[in-house]
Design a protein around this motif. Structure first.
Motif, short mmCIF file in Angstrom:
data_model
loop_
_atom_site.label_atom_id
_atom_site.label_comp_id
_atom_site.label_asym_id
_atom_site.label_seq_id
_atom_site.Cartn_x
_atom_site.Cartn_y
_atom_site.Cartn_z
N HIS A 19 72.31 37.81 -74.29
CA HIS A 19 72.16 39.26 -74.39
C HIS A 19 71.91 39.90 -73.03
O HIS A 19 72.02 41.11 -72.90
CB HIS A 19 71.01 39.57 -75.35
CG HIS A 19 71.36 40.65 -76.33
ND1 HIS A 19 72.54 40.66 -77.04
CD2 HIS A 19 70.68 41.77 -76.69
CE1 HIS A 19 72.57 41.72 -77.82
NE2 HIS A 19 71.47 42.42 -77.63
N ASP A 20 71.54 39.11 -72.04
CA ASP A 20 71.19 39.67 -70.74
C ASP A 20 72.11 39.19 -69.63
O ASP A 20 71.82 39.37 -68.45
CB ASP A 20 69.75 39.31 -70.38
CG ASP A 20 68.75 39.87 -71.38
OD1 ASP A 20 68.90 41.06 -71.72
OD2 ASP A 20 67.85 39.13 -71.81
N ASN A 145 74.34 46.54 -75.58
CA ASN A 145 73.22 46.89 -74.73
C ASN A 145 73.51 46.70 -73.24
O ASN A 145 72.73 47.11 -72.39
CB ASN A 145 71.99 46.05 -75.10
CG ASN A 145 72.16 44.57 -74.77
OD1 ASN A 145 73.12 43.95 -75.22
ND2 ASN A 145 71.25 44.02 -73.99
N LEU A 146 74.67 46.09 -72.92
CA LEU A 146 75.04 45.89 -71.52
C LEU A 146 76.28 46.66 -71.11
O LEU A 146 76.76 46.54 -69.99
CB LEU A 146 75.28 44.39 -71.25
CG LEU A 146 74.08 43.45 -71.37
CD1 LEU A 146 74.53 42.01 -71.12
CD2 LEU A 146 72.98 43.84 -70.39
N ASP A 278 71.94 52.24 -69.48
CA ASP A 278 71.82 51.82 -70.87
C ASP A 278 70.49 52.21 -71.49
O ASP A 278 70.32 52.15 -72.71
CB ASP A 278 72.03 50.31 -70.99
CG ASP A 278 73.48 49.91 -70.74
OD1 ASP A 278 74.37 50.54 -71.33
OD2 ASP A 278 73.71 48.99 -69.94
N ARG A 279 69.52 52.60 -70.66
CA ARG A 279 68.22 53.03 -71.17
C ARG A 279 68.08 54.54 -71.25
O ARG A 279 67.30 55.05 -72.04
CB ARG A 279 67.10 52.46 -70.27
CG ARG A 279 66.90 50.96 -70.40
CD ARG A 279 65.86 50.46 -69.44
NE ARG A 279 66.38 50.45 -68.06
CZ ARG A 279 65.65 50.13 -67.00
NH1 ARG A 279 64.37 49.83 -67.14
NH2 ARG A 279 66.20 50.11 -65.80
N ASP A 333 81.18 55.98 -76.02
CA ASP A 333 80.21 55.99 -77.11
C ASP A 333 80.64 56.97 -78.20
O ASP A 333 80.46 56.71 -79.39
CB ASP A 333 78.83 56.38 -76.59
CG ASP A 333 78.14 55.24 -75.86
OD1 ASP A 333 78.59 54.09 -75.98
OD2 ASP A 333 77.13 55.50 -75.15
N ARG A 399 67.71 55.03 -75.55
CA ARG A 399 68.55 53.88 -75.25
C ARG A 399 69.88 53.95 -75.98
O ARG A 399 69.96 54.50 -77.07
CB ARG A 399 67.84 52.58 -75.68
CG ARG A 399 66.69 52.18 -74.77
CD ARG A 399 66.07 50.88 -75.26
NE ARG A 399 65.03 50.42 -74.35
CZ ARG A 399 65.26 49.62 -73.31
NH1 ARG A 399 66.48 49.19 -73.07
NH2 ARG A 399 64.27 49.24 -72.52
N ARG A 400 70.91 53.39 -75.35
CA ARG A 400 72.18 53.20 -76.03
C ARG A 400 72.05 51.99 -76.95
O ARG A 400 71.34 51.05 -76.66
CB ARG A 400 73.29 52.95 -75.02
CG ARG A 400 73.55 54.09 -74.06
CD ARG A 400 74.68 53.76 -73.10
NE ARG A 400 75.87 53.40 -73.85
CZ ARG A 400 76.28 52.15 -74.04
NH1 ARG A 400 75.61 51.15 -73.52
NH2 ARG A 400 77.35 51.90 -74.73
N HIS A 401 72.77 52.03 -78.09
CA HIS A 401 72.73 50.91 -79.02
C HIS A 401 74.01 50.89 -79.83
O HIS A 401 74.88 51.74 -79.67
CB HIS A 401 71.51 51.01 -79.94
CG HIS A 401 71.38 52.34 -80.62
ND1 HIS A 401 72.10 52.68 -81.73
CD2 HIS A 401 70.60 53.43 -80.33
CE1 HIS A 401 71.79 53.91 -82.11
NE2 HIS A 401 70.88 54.39 -81.28
N ASP A 402 74.15 49.89 -80.69
CA ASP A 402 75.39 49.69 -81.43
C ASP A 402 75.78 50.89 -82.27
O ASP A 402 76.95 51.11 -82.54
CB ASP A 402 75.27 48.47 -82.35
CG ASP A 402 75.22 47.18 -81.56
OD1 ASP A 402 76.25 46.83 -80.98
OD2 ASP A 402 74.16 46.54 -81.53
N ASP A 404 75.56 54.04 -81.52
CA ASP A 404 75.76 55.26 -80.77
C ASP A 404 77.01 56.01 -81.18
O ASP A 404 77.04 57.22 -81.22
CB ASP A 404 75.86 54.96 -79.27
CG ASP A 404 74.50 54.97 -78.59
OD1 ASP A 404 73.55 55.47 -79.22
OD2 ASP A 404 74.39 54.47 -77.46
#
Length: 417
Positions: A19-20, A145-146, A278-279, A333, A399-402, A404
């Motif tokens: 994930h990172d 998230n990336l 992303d935040r 997005d 935060r951005r997320h799935d 969005d």
């Protein structure tokens, strides 16, 4: 979950690993593709004397090699992206990069100027395809998230090419004939094709059932707002950039030094945006546009000393460097599974704003001088800030997320069938 969605999910897991983790080799290859597209566009500006002498034309005529390239991108972005939407992303990118190499070679060997202009126009259409596929391809390689950070890496090629294209062209002209400059670019393109084949995983195109009419994509919530902000922000920047000479001419800062400062700080700006996008996409966008507006307003005091002028140019570079990444992330997005279609409109709006910077800025410069350029640019920044502030559905906070995108998996049928 459809076959395409399952494939995308597996591809993101396999390419991102964790994930990172970013797939650096793949993202840098995509970044190099963007660099090649911009570098091919700007290189004639560094070769104007040699082109004019070698082709027996004026420098202003030689400058049309840049204009025809840009027009090729404007004309081709929407139809080419639409035609290739169902084709795998790697295949499309390889075709585009290969075409850039081929048309650079034609530019080098064409026997007369009209053929060179035709090759430049064709190269511009290939560049439009690069930009049309790059955003969706990048996002398809990493988890949600990336995605913003990945786009920041992919976007590094653009400011590097903008900062280095003209001076590198001038240097190349001092050591080789202008034809060999374009041959060299063709060889680089061939190397990039091999790099993409070796390290960039494939991502499938859009399923045929999801081929939505373009106007329906543009009408998705937030898309028109992002495109409007794009037009304002890019037009504001390009008026400043195109007429940097008269603006800096009012100060004690040399033009080459000022543009070098802008180039370096714009690269720093995109790196900083990559850390936070992303935040805090919305807050970062507002901060960047507002900072550029304040820096632009500083040009209204033409007697500023060197130190203040450097500060203004630094703020301009830092605030604008990440603009394409912020705008493309917000647009993707909002567009969801229709990212490539929306991106084709983005490329068209972006290039029209670039052209508008020269045309509209020239009219303003003739009527009101450098102060008019600064005032108009600052005003456009104010309009863009207001649009982002009001349209929270286009630039959501946090935060951005799935989830969005308003056109996610669960809602696709409402927009796509």
């Amino acid at each position: 979950m459809s076959h395409q969605e399952a494939g995308l999910s597996m591809m993101r897991r396999s390419s991102a690993g964790s994930h990172d983790h970013l797939p650096w080799a793949a993202l840098l290859a995509l970044s190099a593709s963007g660099f090649l597209a911009i570098f091919t566009e700007t290189i004639p500006a560094g070769l104007l004397p040699e082109l004019a002498s070698g082709l027996g034309i004026s420098e202003s005529a030689a400058g049309q090699m840049v204009t025809t390239y840009a027009m090729g991108s404007v004309v081709a972005a929407i139809p080419l992206v639409a035609i290739t939407r169902t084709v795998s992303r790697r295949k499309v990118l390889l075709m585009a990069v290969g075409a850039l190499g081929a048309f650079n070679l034609v530019t080098a060997v064409a026997p007369w100027f009209p053929a060179i202009l035709a090759a430049r126009f064709a190269a511009g259409t290939a560049a439009a395809l690069v930009w049309g596929v790059l955003t969706g391809y990048t996002r398809g390689l990493v988890p949600a998230n990336l995605q913003g950070r990945a786009l920041a890496v992919t976007g590094l090629g653009q400011p590097i090419a903008l900062a280095g294209g003209v001076p590198l062209g001038s240097f190349a002209a001092s050591v080789m004939a202008w034809q060999w400059v374009f041959v060299t670019i063709s060889i680089i393109a061939a190397g990039l094709v091999a790099w993409i084949v070796a390290v960039v995983p494939d991502v499938p195109g859009t399923a045929l059932r999801r081929r939505t009419p373009l106007m329906q994509v543009v009408r998705l919530p937030g898309v028109r707002v992002v495109l409007g902000v794009t037009a304002c922000w890019i037009l504001a920047h390009n008026m400043l950039y195109t007429y940097a000479a008269p603006l800096l001419g009012q100060t004690e800062l040399r033009l080459d030094v000022g543009l070098a400062v802008f180039g370096v700080t714009s690269m720093a700006g995109i790196s900083l945006v990559g850390v936070v996008i992303d935040r805090a996409l919305r807050l970062t966008t507002l901060t960047c546009i507002a900072t550029m507006g304040v820096a632009t307003a500083g040009w209204l005091a033409p007697q500023s000393g060197v130190a203040i002028t450097v500060v203004l140019v630094t703020a301009w570079g830092l605030s604008f460097g990440g603009a394409p990444v912020l705008l493309q992330t917000a647009l993707a997005d909002r567009a969801g599974v229709h990212t490539d279609a929306a991106q084709s409109v983005f490329v068209t709006v972006f290039n029209l704003a670039v052209a508008g910077g020269g045309f509209v800025g020239g009219l303003i410069l003739s009527a009101a001088g450098p102060v008019g350029i600064a005032t108009s640019s600052a005003g456009l920044c104010v309009v863009a800030v207001m649009a982002v502030s009001i349209a929270r559905w286009a630039f959501p906070p946090g935060r951005r997320h799935d989830g969005d995108s308003p056109v996610g998996t669960a809602e696709c049928s409402a927009h796509c069938d």
